[in-house]
Design a protein around this motif. Structure first.
Motif, mmCIF file in Angstrom:
data_model
loop_
_atom_site.group_PDB
_atom_site.id
_atom_site.type_symbol
_atom_site.label_atom_id
_atom_site.label_comp_id
_atom_site.label_asym_id
_atom_site.label_seq_id
_atom_site.Cartn_x
_atom_site.Cartn_y
_atom_site.Cartn_z
ATOM 1 N N VAL A 1 10.454 -5.299 -5.895
ATOM 2 C CA VAL A 1 11.089 -5.840 -6.957
ATOM 3 C C VAL A 1 11.009 -7.410 -7.063
ATOM 4 O O VAL A 1 10.793 -8.057 -8.026
ATOM 5 N N ALA B 1 8.240 -9.009 -6.142
ATOM 6 C CA ALA B 1 7.025 -9.457 -6.933
ATOM 7 C C ALA B 1 7.157 -9.220 -8.367
ATOM 8 O O ALA B 1 6.665 -10.171 -8.994
ATOM 9 N N GLU B 2 7.646 -8.218 -9.093
ATOM 10 C CA GLU B 2 7.776 -7.986 -10.434
ATOM 11 C C GLU B 2 8.767 -8.946 -11.095
ATOM 12 O O GLU B 2 8.174 -9.515 -12.004
ATOM 13 N N GLU C 1 6.628 -12.175 -11.213
ATOM 14 C CA GLU C 1 5.703 -12.078 -12.543
ATOM 15 C C GLU C 1 6.282 -12.122 -13.924
ATOM 16 O O GLU C 1 6.095 -13.146 -14.656
ATOM 17 N N LEU C 2 7.512 -11.635 -13.894
ATOM 18 C CA LEU C 2 8.276 -11.643 -15.128
ATOM 19 C C LEU C 2 8.766 -12.931 -15.657
ATOM 20 O O LEU C 2 8.610 -13.290 -16.659
ATOM 21 N N ALA D 1 7.688 -15.867 -14.395
ATOM 22 C CA ALA D 1 6.208 -16.666 -14.817
ATOM 23 C C ALA D 1 5.837 -16.379 -16.222
ATOM 24 O O ALA D 1 5.814 -17.340 -16.943
ATOM 25 N N ASP D 2 5.842 -15.106 -16.531
ATOM 26 C CA ASP D 2 5.387 -14.900 -18.098
ATOM 27 C C ASP D 2 6.442 -15.481 -18.805
ATOM 28 O O ASP D 2 6.082 -15.808 -19.980
ATOM 29 N N LEU D 3 7.549 -15.082 -18.711
ATOM 30 C CA LEU D 3 9.066 -15.875 -19.729
ATOM 31 C C LEU D 3 8.717 -17.175 -19.909
ATOM 32 O O LEU D 3 8.913 -17.697 -20.798
ATOM 33 N N LEU E 1 6.319 -19.116 -19.236
ATOM 34 C CA LEU E 1 4.889 -19.435 -19.760
ATOM 35 C C LEU E 1 4.968 -19.421 -21.339
ATOM 36 O O LEU E 1 4.404 -20.269 -22.168
ATOM 37 N N ALA E 2 5.603 -18.466 -21.616
ATOM 38 C CA ALA E 2 5.880 -18.231 -23.251
ATOM 39 C C ALA E 2 6.755 -19.301 -23.753
ATOM 40 O O ALA E 2 6.387 -19.694 -25.063
ATOM 41 N N GLU F 1 18.130 -15.986 -19.698
ATOM 42 C CA GLU F 1 17.738 -14.992 -20.678
ATOM 43 C C GLU F 1 17.914 -13.729 -19.645
ATOM 44 O O GLU F 1 18.390 -12.791 -20.208
ATOM 45 N N LEU F 2 17.483 -13.736 -18.582
ATOM 46 C CA LEU F 2 17.482 -12.810 -17.662
ATOM 47 C C LEU F 2 18.728 -12.043 -17.323
ATOM 48 O O LEU F 2 19.263 -10.920 -17.236
ATOM 49 N N GLY F 3 19.736 -13.186 -17.433
ATOM 50 C CA GLY F 3 21.004 -12.696 -17.154
ATOM 51 C C GLY F 3 21.506 -12.969 -15.519
ATOM 52 O O GLY F 3 20.709 -13.097 -14.847
ATOM 53 N N LEU G 1 21.611 -8.074 -13.121
ATOM 54 C CA LEU G 1 20.361 -7.579 -13.163
ATOM 55 C C LEU G 1 20.075 -6.501 -12.096
ATOM 56 O O LEU G 1 19.133 -5.549 -11.917
#
Lengths: 113, 324
Positions: B24, B26-27, B30-31, B33-35, B37-38, B56-58, B63
């Motif tokens: 979890v 690692a995921e 990644e998540l 980082a992607d958010l 970046l966007a 945003e993730l809360g 979570l």
């Protein structure tokens, strides 16, 4: 309860199941979590990141998705793809959705004299 | 230096089981980082983007729950109402009895009203907490080990009586309440001798006369056992009949007869207890203790008469019903 709140709750219930089918369909082409998020959003499926990611884990636990880590880029990224049973699930769930729509149409026709 | 992301991921995964943590983590990295970046490509600064992505993730706890696989509650919907009902019943039965005993024993030891009240309040708290804890623990264990489908199938025969109807019928609540009462009484008869709550100079003194153990207390315990068996048989039968009413009459005569005889002959209280009461009340116990015994005897007789009459009324009510 206010109408907007009630509407929001029922919309959520209506859409909750469809995220699963949508994800499975989208992942017929292997993809990364975030890419899927954007793809679903563009297609019209509203889902938040904190809902989608745990969902993908669960689908993988259920054997409907398989995952792998892409270590080619600078940072490793996990990508999912639909498995064999996942593909079967797409067929079955699509049929289910179709049945529901047909039933709704039947009911609506009966309502109108 | 740990970043905001590191702290967030740690906050989420610390609530998850060991085996899931690294995956979890690692995921999530990644998540996030992607958010981030966007957002950066939308013009936000890196720090702002990271912070907003986390918002945003809360909250991490919220979570973590989504990632968590096990039961998300101590006592779930299936068992909640049952837990609430039985805990309330036990509290109402057990707490007053124990608190009254504690107050009585404190009064015997110190003859001080404030001490007795202290003891009463203390016992109320302590007993209530014990009941709550053990009931909750039991149901939490049930929740995790007996899933709803493993329970024996529900049967309409076990439905409780609707209030006001079917007075001749016997339901679970009647039976269980009677059995609990009998059990507590039997327990009291035994405990008052071996581990009496009444203490003098630190030593426990029996409340009832130890000589009663030769004949009367075994007799009373046998009667209580007979009543328990009778209650179970009655429950199995499902409703009162004339024969059960007559048997009830017999049991009441035996129990009331024995109790009244002992009370009127002042054979009930132990000599030590009488002596202690005497000391506490300045030597006047000889006058009013027999009176108290007589009052108790009268009360027992009245309760027994009412119980017998009620048994016959229920038998008559039961006969009026079409079935059984």
């Amino acid at each position: 309860m206010e109408y907007e709140e009630v509407l929001k709750a029922h919309r959520l219930e209506l859409r909750r199941g469809s995220v699963v089918l949508a994800s499975l369909i989208a992942l017929r082409t292997p993809g990364y979590g975030y890419g899927l998020l954007e793809q679903l959003g563009t297609a019209g499926i509203e889902v938040e990141a904190n809902t989608l990611y745990p969902l993908l884990r669960r689908l993988e636990d259920q054997g409907l998705l398989s995952s792998d880590w892409d270590t080619s880029a600078k940072r490793p990224r996990k990508f999912y793809s639909v498995s064999e049973s996942g593909t079967q699930m797409i067929t079955d769930l699509t049929a289910e959705l179709h049945d529901i729509t047909t039933a709704m149409n039947r009911l609506t026709d009966q309502e109108q004299p | 230096m740990t970043t905001l992301t590191d702290r967030y991921v740690h906050a989420v995964t610390r609530s998850l089981p060991e085996k899931d943590r690294s995956a979890v983590s690692a995921e999530l990295h990644e998540l996030i980082a992607d958010l981030t970046l966007a957002r950066v490509s939308n013009g936000e600064t890196e720090t702002d983007a990271e912070r907003e992505a986390l918002v945003e993730l809360g909250s991490p706890d919220a979570l973590a729950v989504k990632f968590y696989d096990g039961p998300r509650h101590l006592i779930g919907p299936r068992y909640y109402l049952s837990w609430r009902r039985w805990t309330a019943r036990l509290l109402v039965i057990i707490v007053p009895i124990v608190a009254a005993l504690a107050a009585f024993s404190s009064w015997i030891a110190d003859a001080s009203a404030s001490q007795a009240i202290n003891a009463f309040v203390g016992a109320v708290f302590a007993t209530a907490i014990q009941v709550l804890f053990w009931m909750t623990l039991t149901y939490a264990i049930l929740e995790r080990n007996v899933p709803a489908q493993d329970l024996p199938p529900w049967q309409p025969e076990t439905l409780p009586l609707a209030s006001g109807e079917d007075r001749g019928q016997v339901g679970w609540s009647d039976t269980i309440a009677t059995l609990v009462y009998l059990g507590l009484f039997a327990l009291f008869l035994v405990i008052q001798h071996f581990r009496s709550p009444v203490r003098v100079d630190g030593e426990a003194i029996p409340m009832l006369d130890p000589q009663l153990w030769d004949l009367w207390i075994p007799l009373l315990l046998a009667l209580l056992a007979a009543e328990a068996v009778f209650t179970l048989v009655l429950h199995n039968m499902g409703s009162w009949t004339w024969s059960t009413a007559v048997f009830n009459l017999g049991l009441n005569i035996a129990f009331a007869g024995a109790s009244v005889w002992l009370l009127l002959n002042e054979r009930v209280l132990s000599p030590e207890l009488v002596r202690v009461i005497d000391e506490q009340t300045g030597g006047t116990s000889g006058q009013w203790v027999p009176i108290v015994m007589q009052i108790v005897a009268v009360v027992i007789v009245m309760i027994s008469i009412w119980d017998v009459i009620e048994g016959f009324i229920k038998a008559r009510e039961a006969r009026k019903l079409p079935s059984s």
